[in-house]
Design a protein around this motif. Sequence first.
Motif, PDB file in Angstrom:
ATOM      1  N   TYR A  62      37.678 124.104 -53.773  1.00  0.00           N
ATOM      2  CA  TYR A  62      37.365 123.590 -52.434  1.00  0.00           C
ATOM      3  C   TYR A  62      36.120 124.265 -52.170  1.00  0.00           C
ATOM      4  O   TYR A  62      35.055 123.609 -51.169  1.00  0.00           O
ATOM      5  CB  TYR A  62      38.307 123.902 -51.337  1.00  0.00           C
ATOM      6  N   VAL A  63      35.389 125.343 -52.592  1.00  0.00           N
ATOM      7  CA  VAL A  63      34.172 126.118 -51.988  1.00  0.00           C
ATOM      8  C   VAL A  63      32.941 125.097 -52.526  1.00  0.00           C
ATOM      9  O   VAL A  63      32.026 125.077 -52.142  1.00  0.00           O
ATOM     10  CB  VAL A  63      34.204 127.353 -52.796  1.00  0.00           C
ATOM     11  N   THR A  64      32.910 124.799 -53.791  1.00  0.00           N
ATOM     12  CA  THR A  64      32.082 124.004 -54.495  1.00  0.00           C
ATOM     13  C   THR A  64      31.978 122.629 -53.804  1.00  0.00           C
ATOM     14  O   THR A  64      30.750 122.124 -53.581  1.00  0.00           O
ATOM     15  CB  THR A  64      32.171 123.971 -56.100  1.00  0.00           C
ATOM     16  N   ARG A  65      32.977 122.113 -53.300  1.00  0.00           N
ATOM     17  CA  ARG A  65      33.123 120.766 -52.998  1.00  0.00           C
ATOM     18  C   ARG A  65      32.624 120.847 -51.354  1.00  0.00           C
ATOM     19  O   ARG A  65      31.912 119.763 -51.026  1.00  0.00           O
ATOM     20  CB  ARG A  65      34.315 120.201 -52.929  1.00  0.00           C
ATOM     21  N   ARG A  66      32.853 121.910 -50.803  1.00  0.00           N
ATOM     22  CA  ARG A  66      32.199 122.261 -49.219  1.00  0.00           C
ATOM     23  C   ARG A  66      30.879 122.147 -49.277  1.00  0.00           C
ATOM     24  O   ARG A  66      30.184 121.442 -48.736  1.00  0.00           O
ATOM     25  CB  ARG A  66      32.717 123.623 -48.842  1.00  0.00           C
ATOM     26  N   ARG A  67      30.232 122.885 -50.414  1.00  0.00           N
ATOM     27  CA  ARG A  67      28.761 122.971 -50.666  1.00  0.00           C
ATOM     28  C   ARG A  67      28.334 121.588 -50.954  1.00  0.00           C
ATOM     29  O   ARG A  67      27.230 121.194 -50.277  1.00  0.00           O
ATOM     30  CB  ARG A  67      28.555 123.837 -51.662  1.00  0.00           C
ATOM     31  N   ASP A  68      29.122 120.683 -51.924  1.00  0.00           N
ATOM     32  CA  ASP A  68      28.632 119.277 -52.117  1.00  0.00           C
ATOM     33  C   ASP A  68      28.545 118.520 -50.824  1.00  0.00           C
ATOM     34  O   ASP A  68      27.778 117.510 -50.814  1.00  0.00           O
ATOM     35  CB  ASP A  68      29.586 118.758 -52.960  1.00  0.00           C
ATOM     36  N   LEU A  69      29.529 118.608 -50.141  1.00  0.00           N
ATOM     37  CA  LEU A  69      29.618 117.788 -48.686  1.00  0.00           C
ATOM     38  C   LEU A  69      28.427 118.076 -48.016  1.00  0.00           C
ATOM     39  O   LEU A  69      27.732 117.208 -47.385  1.00  0.00           O
ATOM     40  CB  LEU A  69      30.995 118.042 -48.142  1.00  0.00           C
ATOM     41  N   ILE A  70      28.034 119.210 -47.932  1.00  0.00           N
ATOM     42  CA  ILE A  70      26.763 119.486 -47.434  1.00  0.00           C
ATOM     43  C   ILE A  70      25.308 118.947 -47.846  1.00  0.00           C
ATOM     44  O   ILE A  70      24.362 118.544 -47.327  1.00  0.00           O
ATOM     45  CB  ILE A  70      26.431 121.063 -47.102  1.00  0.00           C
ATOM     46  N   GLU A  71      25.325 119.483 -49.072  1.00  0.00           N
ATOM     47  CA  GLU A  71      24.169 118.958 -49.945  1.00  0.00           C
ATOM     48  C   GLU A  71      24.050 117.349 -50.074  1.00  0.00           C
ATOM     49  O   GLU A  71      22.937 117.007 -50.000  1.00  0.00           O
ATOM     50  CB  GLU A  71      24.327 119.278 -51.413  1.00  0.00           C
ATOM     51  N   TYR A  72      24.982 116.663 -49.854  1.00  0.00           N
ATOM     52  CA  TYR A  72      24.987 115.226 -49.955  1.00  0.00           C
ATOM     53  C   TYR A  72      25.270 114.670 -48.521  1.00  0.00           C
ATOM     54  O   TYR A  72      25.489 113.331 -48.542  1.00  0.00           O
ATOM     55  CB  TYR A  72      26.014 114.571 -50.893  1.00  0.00           C
ATOM     56  N   HIS A  73      25.115 115.479 -47.684  1.00  0.00           N
ATOM     57  CA  HIS A  73      24.903 115.245 -46.065  1.00  0.00           C
ATOM     58  C   HIS A  73      26.151 114.320 -45.641  1.00  0.00           C
ATOM     59  O   HIS A  73      26.222 113.432 -44.671  1.00  0.00           O
ATOM     60  CB  HIS A  73      23.644 114.401 -45.917  1.00  0.00           C
ATOM     61  N   PHE A  74      27.328 114.735 -46.186  1.00  0.00           N
ATOM     62  CA  PHE A  74      28.460 114.257 -45.604  1.00  0.00           C
ATOM     63  C   PHE A  74      29.022 114.936 -44.384  1.00  0.00           C
ATOM     64  O   PHE A  74      29.452 114.621 -43.515  1.00  0.00           O
ATOM     65  CB  PHE A  74      29.545 114.050 -46.566  1.00  0.00           C
ATOM     66  N   LEU A  75      28.601 116.383 -44.499  1.00  0.00           N
ATOM     67  CA  LEU A  75      28.947 117.303 -43.260  1.00  0.00           C
ATOM     68  C   LEU A  75      27.581 117.983 -43.184  1.00  0.00           C
ATOM     69  O   LEU A  75      26.599 117.994 -44.055  1.00  0.00           O
ATOM     70  CB  LEU A  75      29.895 118.288 -43.898  1.00  0.00           C
ATOM     71  N   SER A  76      27.212 118.234 -41.856  1.00  0.00           N
ATOM     72  CA  SER A  76      26.335 119.333 -41.498  1.00  0.00           C
ATOM     73  C   SER A  76      26.713 120.576 -40.856  1.00  0.00           C
ATOM     74  O   SER A  76      27.998 120.505 -40.650  1.00  0.00           O
ATOM     75  CB  SER A  76      25.701 118.446 -40.492  1.00  0.00           C
ATOM     76  N   ARG A  77      25.850 121.555 -40.815  1.00  0.00           N
ATOM     77  CA  ARG A  77      26.430 122.842 -40.556  1.00  0.00           C
ATOM     78  C   ARG A  77      25.341 123.684 -39.835  1.00  0.00           C
ATOM     79  O   ARG A  77      23.918 123.106 -39.837  1.00  0.00           O
ATOM     80  CB  ARG A  77      27.056 123.672 -41.644  1.00  0.00           C
ATOM     81  N   THR A  78      25.449 124.476 -38.895  1.00  0.00           N
ATOM     82  CA  THR A  78      24.655 125.634 -38.278  1.00  0.00           C
ATOM     83  C   THR A  78      23.833 126.274 -39.220  1.00  0.00           C
ATOM     84  O   THR A  78      24.392 126.454 -40.296  1.00  0.00           O
ATOM     85  CB  THR A  78      25.298 126.192 -37.276  1.00  0.00           C
TER      86      THR A  78
END
Length: 93
Positions: A62-78
């Motif tokens: 889940y840690v790598t996939r969380r990063r992937d979700l950010i990298e591929y712009h599915f999620l954004s973060r502060t």
Amino acid sequence: MNPCTNQLLERYLDSNGRVKAWPGKAKKRLLVLAYLASKFEPNTKYSEQEVNAILMPLIEDYVTRRRDLIEYHFLSRTADGSQYWLNMASTNS
């Protein structure tokens, strides 16, 4: 999702909706990431721990996939990583 997309996605999920295999091809990986992103509510802010709690039952790494979700712009973060949210632009495409 259309029926072809659902059939393709089912290849990578077990009967409980947990990701059982990570696709080798980028297009298929994006499909699985879109599935993971669909578990987040629009207009909701999440802490990193809340994001992890959503992803943990769905995928082992889940840690790598969380990063992937950010990298591929599915999620954004502060910038400090204290808040995450669903990127609505990526879910509408």
